[in-house]
Design an enzyme around this catalytic site. Structure first.
Site, PDB file in Angstrom:
ATOM      1  N   ASP A   1       2.102   0.153   4.469  1.00 38.41           N
ATOM      2  CA  ASP A   1       3.197  -0.323   3.995  1.00 38.41           C
ATOM      3  C   ASP A   1       3.841  -1.052   4.827  1.00 38.41           C
ATOM      4  O   ASP A   1       4.881  -1.153   5.509  1.00 38.41           O
ATOM      5  CB  ASP A   1       4.555   0.847   3.727  1.00 38.41           C
ATOM      6  CG  ASP A   1       3.997   1.260   2.776  1.00 38.41           C
ATOM      7  OD1 ASP A   1       3.141   1.470   1.710  1.00 38.41           O
ATOM      8  OD2 ASP A   1       3.536   2.729   2.857  1.00 38.41           O
TER       9      ASP A   1
ATOM     10  N   LYS B   1       2.307  -5.707   5.202  1.00 32.37           N
ATOM     11  CA  LYS B   1       0.723  -7.244   4.595  1.00 32.37           C
ATOM     12  C   LYS B   1       0.562  -8.027   3.421  1.00 32.37           C
ATOM     13  O   LYS B   1       0.482  -9.278   4.129  1.00 32.37           O
ATOM     14  CB  LYS B   1      -0.409  -6.438   4.743  1.00 32.37           C
ATOM     15  CG  LYS B   1      -0.280  -5.739   5.755  1.00 32.37           C
ATOM     16  CD  LYS B   1      -1.567  -4.340   6.368  1.00 32.37           C
ATOM     17  CE  LYS B   1      -1.625  -3.628   4.985  1.00 32.37           C
ATOM     18  NZ  LYS B   1      -1.312  -2.455   5.341  1.00 32.37           N
TER      19      LYS B   1
ATOM     20  N   GLY C   1      -0.888  -0.337  -2.636  1.00 30.39           N
ATOM     21  CA  GLY C   1       0.600  -1.355  -3.381  1.00 30.39           C
ATOM     22  C   GLY C   1       0.378  -2.599  -2.039  1.00 30.39           C
ATOM     23  O   GLY C   1       1.664  -2.669  -1.386  1.00 30.39           O
ATOM     24  N   HIS C   2       0.107  -3.518  -2.695  1.00 27.67           N
ATOM     25  CA  HIS C   2       0.571  -4.872  -1.741  1.00 27.67           C
ATOM     26  C   HIS C   2       1.720  -5.185  -2.951  1.00 27.67           C
ATOM     27  O   HIS C   2       1.454  -5.915  -3.543  1.00 27.67           O
ATOM     28  CB  HIS C   2      -0.566  -5.397  -1.541  1.00 27.67           C
ATOM     29  CG  HIS C   2      -0.892  -4.967  -0.472  1.00 27.67           C
ATOM     30  ND1 HIS C   2      -3.014  -5.441  -0.067  1.00 27.67           N
ATOM     31  CD2 HIS C   2      -1.083  -3.993  -0.052  1.00 27.67           C
ATOM     32  CE1 HIS C   2      -3.090  -4.950   0.938  1.00 27.67           C
ATOM     33  NE2 HIS C   2      -2.748  -3.624   0.880  1.00 27.67           N
TER      34      HIS C   2
ATOM     35  N   GLN D   1      -3.534  -0.025   3.710  1.00 26.04           N
ATOM     36  CA  GLN D   1      -3.415   1.037   4.307  1.00 26.04           C
ATOM     37  C   GLN D   1      -3.231   0.846   6.185  1.00 26.04           C
ATOM     38  O   GLN D   1      -2.644  -0.321   5.800  1.00 26.04           O
ATOM     39  CB  GLN D   1      -4.590   2.292   4.559  1.00 26.04           C
ATOM     40  CG  GLN D   1      -4.792   2.775   2.781  1.00 26.04           C
ATOM     41  CD  GLN D   1      -5.245   2.309   2.183  1.00 26.04           C
ATOM     42  OE1 GLN D   1      -6.540   1.819   2.229  1.00 26.04           O
ATOM     43  NE2 GLN D   1      -5.084   1.835   1.084  1.00 26.04           N
TER      44      GLN D   1
END
Ligand code: IMP
Length: 442
Positions: A17, A20, A44-45, A234
């Site tokens: 988080d 990125k 989750g990007h 991650q």
């Protein structure tokens, strides 16, 4: 010596988080290829542009740039339901998708029964639970390592259904031995049978996308002089080997993960961009030495909108931890640093930074081996906040002097320069160190 370019790597230096997705999106116009090398739909990007927000889970963050080739590498695990849902959300025409999204045949599949096992195994851990995203990541990688997993390429072979059934029955047996029946469990709001049906539908859909061997595809692109960006998911402190085990994810999130997850030789790694947030967050269980339990922590959570993009869970928040960043810089060979979410600290009168841990009178300036600082107390340096809004664009040198002091402290501690600062969620909210920029050195 082999001709051609080297692949750059972009990854997170904390517990994920770090923002990125946005950075990859900003970098993409300068790359021909963006390749994911590990993880799966636990990621989750988040990308924001033209006042719209997109969350990518398995698809590389270069997907919104025309002409960019996006590769899902051999080290990634795929849930066909989530993957095909993600394709729908992109809203891209089929022919465009077929020219821009490539999946490695060797990527392993997350079965519905892997997801079910994730639930059961977390439940079984009770208070020692990992806080998994419950996307089936651990069980899918377990089967990969046990050499019992199914890969995307298997779906095209005769006997796939039998292999699927055999593996599923194994999983059901294990779940049953722990007191669970599939009928009781819901996955993404669906019963097991409904999810399984959606899974086979999703698998058919994915099989219409071009399949490649990522090691050949990526190396050949480099040979031809293409710029390649390997996108991590991650963060370093969640790495299966070097994170705070067992409170980690089940893949190698570090630079070396790009080698095994894409089939790249170490000599083919170029720049390593390490992304970190101006403070720390963590979702799930595990050590977090600078965690704040007071209203300051609450303030970081609210200002930074620190809620999981995959699970919606509130993230634990705390001050920046330099000893653990030093560890992450070492393990990844970070050559350039990128700091995100500086704007979240805009209204803080004072800001603390952990510059060491203390244990039994001993001062420790790098995260201890095993990445578990339990029993150590953080030593803080307090700094004056900048108490002002930040510019959306320009050069780092334009930033308030207090923020520049903050950057200098971090750079001196880590021995690597911070070249890029992100000051908000939008693509355009970004500042570069004078004379650098993505183009100059990338
Ligand atoms: P899993 O990978 O879903 O099994 O989760 C293992 C641990 O990694 C849990 O603490 C999760 O919260 C954390 N985790 C997994 N993926 C992400 C991510 O993309 N961002 C932040 N934390 C993650």
């Amino acid at each position: 010596m082999r001709e051609g370019k080297k692949a750059d790597v972009l990854l997170g230096l904390q517990w994920g988080d770090e923002g990125k997705g946005k950075i990859v999106d900003v970098f993409t116009p300068h790359y021909k290829m963006v390749a994911r090398f590990q993880g799966g739909p636990n990621a989750g990007h988040t990308l924001e542009f033209e006042e719209k927000k997109y969350i990518l889970h398995s698809i590389p963050s270069g997907i919104f740039h025309r002409g960019c080739l996006n590769v899902v590498g051999s080290g990634v695990v795929i849930d066909p339901v989530i993957f095909s849902r993600e394709i729908d959300q992109l809203g891209l025409p089929v022919d465009e998708l077929q020219q821009s999204l490539f999946i490695c045949r060797k990527a392993h599949l997350i079965l519905p029964s892997h997801r079910m096992l994730d639930l059961v195994l977390e439940w079984q851990k009770g208070n020692a639970k990992i806080g998994s995203t419950l996307k089936g990541i651990g069980p899918a990688y377990t089967d990969k390592i046990a050499r019992t997993g199914l890969r995307l390429a298997d779906a095209a072979t005769e006997g796939f259904n039998e292999k699927y059934q055999r593996l599923k029955q194994e999983h059901l047996r294990l779940a049953k031995s722990l007191g669970f029946e599939t009928a009781e469990l819901q996955i993404e709001g669906m019963g097991f049978d409904a999810y399984e049906q959606a899974w086979f539908g999703g698998l058919q859909r994915i099989r219409t996308l071009p399949q490649v061997n990522s090691e050949v595809f990526v190396n050949e692109a480099l040979d031809k002089g293409a710029r390649v960006l390997a996108e991590g998911a991650q963060g370093t402190l969640l790495d299966i080997d070097f994170g705070s085990y067992p409170y980690v994810t089940s893949s190698n999130t570090i630079t070396a993960g790009a080698c095994v997850g894409l089939g790249l030789a170490p000599s083919r790694i170029g720049e390593v961009f390490g992304v970190f947030k101006a403070y720390c967050t963590r979702v799930g269980s595990g050590p977090f030495p600078t965690e704040l339990f007071d209203e300051q922590g609450e303030r970081l959570r609210e200002e930074g909108k620190e809620y999981g993009s995959t699970t919606g869970r509130p993230r634990r928040c705390g001050w920046l931890d330099l000893p653990s960043l030093r560890y992450a810089v070492m393990i990844n060979g970070v050559s350039r640093l990128i700091m995100t979410k500086a704007d979240v600290l805009n209204q803080m009168e004072s800001i603390k930074v952990c510059v060491a841990y203390e244990s039994g009178g001993e001062r420790i300036e790098m995260l201890p081996s095993g990445a578990d600082p339990s029993g150590m107390s953080p030593v803080y340096r307090e700094m004056k906040g900048w108490m002002s809004e930040l510019k959306d664009a320009g050069i780092v040198e334009d930033l308030p002097v207090e923020l520049q002091d903050y950057l200098e402290l971090i750079e001196d501690f880590l021995g690597v320069r911070i070249d890029i600062i992100s000051t908000g969620p939008d693509r355009n909210q970004i500042l570069f160190r004078k004379g650098t920029g993505v183009v100059n050195r990338v």
